[in-house]
Scaffold this motif. Structure first.
Motif, PDB file in Angstrom:
ATOM      1  N   HIS A  82     -10.244 -12.033 -13.941  1.00 49.07           N
ATOM      2  CA  HIS A  82     -10.957 -10.613 -14.308  1.00 49.07           C
ATOM      3  C   HIS A  82     -10.150  -9.674 -14.680  1.00 49.07           C
ATOM      4  CE1 HIS A  82     -13.393  -7.010 -13.299  1.00 49.07           C
ATOM      5  NE2 HIS A  82     -14.435  -7.806 -12.900  1.00 49.07           N
ATOM      6  N   PRO A  83     -10.453  -9.177 -16.043  1.00 52.62           N
ATOM      7  CA  PRO A  83      -9.427  -8.238 -16.725  1.00 52.62           C
ATOM      8  C   PRO A  83      -9.540  -6.610 -16.052  1.00 52.62           C
ATOM      9  CG  PRO A  83     -11.436  -8.756 -17.869  1.00 52.62           C
ATOM     10  CD  PRO A  83     -11.362  -9.491 -16.967  1.00 52.62           C
ATOM     11  N   GLY A  84     -10.557  -6.423 -15.447  1.00 57.25           N
ATOM     12  CA  GLY A  84     -10.618  -5.027 -14.709  1.00 57.25           C
ATOM     13  C   GLY A  84      -9.737  -5.038 -13.571  1.00 57.25           C
ATOM     14  N   ARG A  85      -9.863  -6.162 -12.838  1.00 57.46           N
ATOM     15  CA  ARG A  85      -9.218  -6.075 -11.583  1.00 57.46           C
ATOM     16  C   ARG A  85      -7.453  -6.199 -12.066  1.00 57.46           C
ATOM     17  NH1 ARG A  85     -13.393  -9.227  -8.551  1.00 57.46           N
ATOM     18  NH2 ARG A  85     -12.742 -11.019  -9.599  1.00 57.46           N
ATOM     19  N   ALA A  86      -7.290  -6.986 -12.982  1.00 62.50           N
ATOM     20  CA  ALA A  86      -5.895  -7.300 -13.603  1.00 62.50           C
ATOM     21  C   ALA A  86      -5.487  -5.882 -13.921  1.00 62.50           C
ATOM     22  CB  ALA A  86      -5.750  -8.094 -14.555  1.00 62.50           C
ATOM     23  N   ARG A  87      -6.045  -5.186 -14.826  1.00 64.78           N
ATOM     24  CA  ARG A  87      -5.792  -3.797 -14.901  1.00 64.78           C
ATOM     25  C   ARG A  87      -5.448  -2.882 -14.029  1.00 64.78           C
ATOM     26  NH1 ARG A  87      -5.842  -0.983 -19.691  1.00 64.78           N
ATOM     27  NH2 ARG A  87      -6.030   1.265 -19.388  1.00 64.78           N
ATOM     28  N   CYS A  88      -6.107  -2.757 -12.826  1.00 64.30           N
ATOM     29  CA  CYS A  88      -5.898  -2.120 -11.680  1.00 64.30           C
ATOM     30  C   CYS A  88      -4.545  -2.579 -11.153  1.00 64.30           C
ATOM     31  CB  CYS A  88      -7.015  -2.210 -10.680  1.00 64.30           C
ATOM     32  SG  CYS A  88      -8.585  -1.382 -11.409  1.00 64.30           S
ATOM     33  N   ARG A  89      -4.170  -3.536 -11.283  1.00 62.76           N
ATOM     34  CA  ARG A  89      -2.913  -3.931 -10.554  1.00 62.76           C
ATOM     35  C   ARG A  89      -1.725  -3.314 -11.110  1.00 62.76           C
ATOM     36  NH1 ARG A  89      -1.806  -9.010  -8.418  1.00 62.76           N
ATOM     37  NH2 ARG A  89      -0.154  -7.739  -7.504  1.00 62.76           N
ATOM     38  N   ALA A  90      -1.629  -2.656 -12.339  1.00 61.62           N
ATOM     39  CA  ALA A  90      -0.632  -1.967 -13.045  1.00 61.62           C
ATOM     40  C   ALA A  90      -0.434  -0.597 -12.221  1.00 61.62           C
ATOM     41  CB  ALA A  90      -0.889  -1.746 -14.445  1.00 61.62           C
ATOM     42  N   PHE A  91      -1.511  -0.187 -11.332  1.00 62.96           N
ATOM     43  CA  PHE A  91      -1.549   1.124 -10.518  1.00 62.96           C
ATOM     44  C   PHE A  91      -1.401   0.874  -9.198  1.00 62.96           C
ATOM     45  CE2 PHE A  91      -3.732   1.614 -14.808  1.00 62.96           C
ATOM     46  CZ  PHE A  91      -3.228   2.545 -15.224  1.00 62.96           C
ATOM     47  N   ASP A  92      -1.017  -0.348  -8.742  1.00 61.02           N
ATOM     48  CA  ASP A  92      -0.803  -0.576  -7.412  1.00 61.02           C
ATOM     49  C   ASP A  92       0.159   0.218  -6.803  1.00 61.02           C
ATOM     50  OD1 ASP A  92      -2.816  -2.538  -7.232  1.00 61.02           O
ATOM     51  OD2 ASP A  92      -1.488  -4.258  -7.276  1.00 61.02           O
ATOM     52  N   ALA A  93       1.156   0.677  -7.374  1.00 58.58           N
ATOM     53  CA  ALA A  93       2.297   1.740  -6.917  1.00 58.58           C
ATOM     54  C   ALA A  93       2.629   2.794  -8.117  1.00 58.58           C
ATOM     55  CB  ALA A  93       3.705   0.713  -6.596  1.00 58.58           C
ATOM     56  N   PHE A 112       0.904  -1.121   0.051  1.00 55.46           N
ATOM     57  CA  PHE A 112      -0.133  -0.110   0.097  1.00 55.46           C
ATOM     58  C   PHE A 112       0.794   1.435  -0.002  1.00 55.46           C
ATOM     59  CE2 PHE A 112      -2.173  -3.458   2.353  1.00 55.46           C
ATOM     60  CZ  PHE A 112      -3.373  -3.529   1.490  1.00 55.46           C
ATOM     61  N   TYR A 113       0.699   2.072  -0.994  1.00 48.69           N
ATOM     62  CA  TYR A 113       1.527   3.350  -1.047  1.00 48.69           C
ATOM     63  C   TYR A 113       0.718   4.756  -1.124  1.00 48.69           C
ATOM     64  CZ  TYR A 113       4.610  -0.655  -2.994  1.00 48.69           C
ATOM     65  OH  TYR A 113       5.363  -1.749  -2.800  1.00 48.69           O
ATOM     66  N   LEU A 114       1.552   5.660  -0.779  1.00 46.19           N
ATOM     67  CA  LEU A 114       1.058   7.029  -1.020  1.00 46.19           C
ATOM     68  C   LEU A 114       0.654   7.316  -2.385  1.00 46.19           C
ATOM     69  CD1 LEU A 114       3.125   8.709   1.449  1.00 46.19           C
ATOM     70  CD2 LEU A 114       0.614   8.042   1.841  1.00 46.19           C
ATOM     71  N   ASP A 115      -0.282   8.235  -2.716  1.00 46.73           N
ATOM     72  CA  ASP A 115      -0.415   8.662  -4.365  1.00 46.73           C
ATOM     73  C   ASP A 115       0.543   9.774  -4.527  1.00 46.73           C
ATOM     74  OD1 ASP A 115      -1.282   9.164  -6.778  1.00 46.73           O
ATOM     75  OD2 ASP A 115      -3.005  10.149  -6.227  1.00 46.73           O
ATOM     76  N   GLN A 116       2.086   9.370  -4.637  1.00 48.67           N
ATOM     77  CA  GLN A 116       3.130  10.450  -4.736  1.00 48.67           C
ATOM     78  C   GLN A 116       3.924   9.732  -5.529  1.00 48.67           C
ATOM     79  OE1 GLN A 116       4.576  11.109  -0.805  1.00 48.67           O
ATOM     80  NE2 GLN A 116       6.607  12.173  -1.539  1.00 48.67           N
ATOM     81  N   ASP A 117       4.510  10.643  -6.725  1.00 45.55           N
ATOM     82  CA  ASP A 117       5.455  10.050  -7.488  1.00 45.55           C
ATOM     83  C   ASP A 117       6.778   9.945  -6.917  1.00 45.55           C
ATOM     84  OD1 ASP A 117       3.871  10.245  -9.768  1.00 45.55           O
ATOM     85  OD2 ASP A 117       4.460  12.381 -10.195  1.00 45.55           O
ATOM     86  N   VAL A 118       7.386   8.774  -7.446  1.00 46.44           N
ATOM     87  CA  VAL A 118       8.736   8.596  -7.106  1.00 46.44           C
ATOM     88  C   VAL A 118       9.899   9.089  -8.108  1.00 46.44           C
ATOM     89  CG1 VAL A 118      10.587   6.593  -6.933  1.00 46.44           C
ATOM     90  CG2 VAL A 118       7.955   6.264  -6.230  1.00 46.44           C
TER      91      VAL A 118
END
Length: 196
Positions: free
Chosen positions: A87-98, A30-36
């Motif tokens: 599930h394609p929608g859930r899979a797509r979201c994984r790319a934005f986990d961090a 779980f990450y902050l919505d902050q660019d690295v």
């Protein structure tokens, strides 16, 4: 940017510093919505490639999907999910986990007569651990994933890994302090180390 590996090591207590970094490294989900910052990623990758490799083959490959470029990874995840029945929608979201996602690949040097593919994977694993420890030393968090979604042909194509394979995807960011870390067992050598 390159690191001068011949530059003298400072007089800090390296053993103590390394122990602190190794103990602080945790898998974080779980990450902050902050660019690295890109320069931190670049520095960590420069330290990653100091890993050893047999015959200096350097089989590791790192493809960084940072910020909006994660949409490319999301598309690959979605295609892979459709193919494997997830599930394609859930899979797509994984790319934005961090905020940053790094696809790690291993491309064995098959032109070298003495190279064994297993040694190349060991070298890639060593570079991955270097990367994770480097990120930890910079107060960044990460977690390595290697599900069928990440190890798919679709991700391999999106990352441009030719002649090898994806070994995992590393998510990177600043840990969300509001979310509790998963508990891990106390590490120890009992049962895993033998002295003869």
């Amino acid at each position: 940017m390159t690191i001068d590996i011949e530059e003298p090591i400072s007089r800090v207590d390296l053993s103590s510093a390394f122990e602190d970094i190794a103990r602080q490294r945790r898998s974080v989900y779980f990450y902050l919505d902050q660019d690295v910052p890109g320069h931190l990623l670049e520095r960590a990758l420069q330290l990653a490639v100091l890993a050893p490799s047999h015959h200096h083959t350097r089989p590791w490959r790192f493809t960084v999907f940072h910020g909006s470029a994660r949409a490319e990874l999301a598309a690959a995840y979605e295609k892979a999910a459709v193919r494997i029945g997830w599930h394609p929608g859930r899979a797509r979201c994984r790319a934005f986990d961090a905020p940053a996602m790094v696809v790690i690949g291993c491309v064995p040097d098959v032109s070298h007569p003495r190279v064994r593919p297993l040694e190349e994977e060991f070298a890639t694993a060593a570079a991955t651990q270097n990367l994770m420890l480097a990120l930890t030393s910079m107060q960044l968090s990460c977690a390595l994933s290697s599900s069928p979604l990440q190890l798919s042909d679709e991700v391999e194509q999106a990352a441009g890994i030719e002649g090898g394979r994806v070994v995992g995807v590393l998510q990177i960011g600043y840990r969300d302090p509001e979310r509790e870390l998963f508990k891990r067992p106390q590490p120890g050598t009992a049962g895993v180390v033998r002295w003869r």
